[in-house]
Design a protein around this motif. Structure first.
Motif: not given
Length: 236
Positions: A151-157, A160-161, A168-169, A202-203
């Protein structure tokens, strides 16, 4: 009868310190040199006693000394190529190894998985030094830490968008369908087989699976027959 199952055998040496008293256990098992096959049928694999690059193979009683390809090592638990595994996935248990890069472009070793950047949607798989780009599942990016897509939101660099293509709203409208799934509101992705879940803002692009499709009317996964616009999704 030939055995179809591959058997990995570790022959443990008996410590000489067991002379009538409790002895300290070695940090790693001690492997013996193999000079003949203990079994005459089937396939058995034995670690080399000193080198993590090599192993003994007994095939129906025939003994051969095998060497892993560049970038691979042996512990009996992998099967990337000829029973060897990527070096980062092998526990050599004290046996020696030396990784020598071949540096053929992106292929640091002849066999391996390599990153093309800090947040790419694909990775490069090298086989005999020949690179092939492999895509991640949509919505994921390659993570060098795990040697897999994440998942991109678990990666520092990672953004995610940018990876998912959705922002995400700030909050789900009260009373809306999305709000019913709080704290992880969900939204259509435009793909019948996937939907978006917002996790901590985060999506994440999530797949329905099990031959179901996403119903935008209920924000749930259903059989295709109940979602007219996606009825032919699996008939492509």
């Amino acid at each position: 009868m030939m055995l179809s199952k591959v058997i990995f055998v570790a022959l443990l040496g008996i410590g000489a310190a067991q002379r009538g008293r409790e002895a300290a256990q070695p940090a790693y098992p001690t492997y013996r040199e193999i000079t003949s096959c203990p079994e005459v049928e089937g396939l058995q694999l034995y670690p080399h006693p000193a080198s993590c690059h090599q192993f003994y193979k007994c095939a129906n009683g025939t003994l051969t000394l095998e060497t892993c390809e560049n970038g691979l090592l042996f512990d009996g638990k992998g099967a990337v190529h000829n029973y060897c595994n990527y070096h980062w996935g092998v526990d050599c248990e004290g046996r020696e190894f030396e990784l020598v890069p071949t540096a053929r472009g992106i292929c640091e070793y002849d066999f391996g998985l390599f990153s093309n950047g800090p947040c790419e949607k694909y990775f490069t798989k090298c086989v005999y030094g020949e690179p092939t780009d492999e895509p991640c599942t949509p919505g994921l990016a390659y993570d060098e830490r795990t040697h897999g897509c994440n998942w991109p939101d678990l990666m520092e660099y990672c953004n995610p968008e940018e990876v998912v293509g959705f922002k995400c709203p700030a909050y789900a409208e009260p009373g809306s369908l999305a709000a019913q799934f709080e704290p992880f509101p969900r939204y259509p992705s435009g793909d019948c087989g996937r939907y978006i879940v917002c996790v901590d803002g985060y999506p994440r692009l999530t797949g329905c699976g099990d031959y179901t499709v996403f119903d935008e009317e209920t924000l749930t996964c259903q059989d295709p027959e109940y979602v007219p616009k996606c009825a032919n999704y699996f008939k492509k």
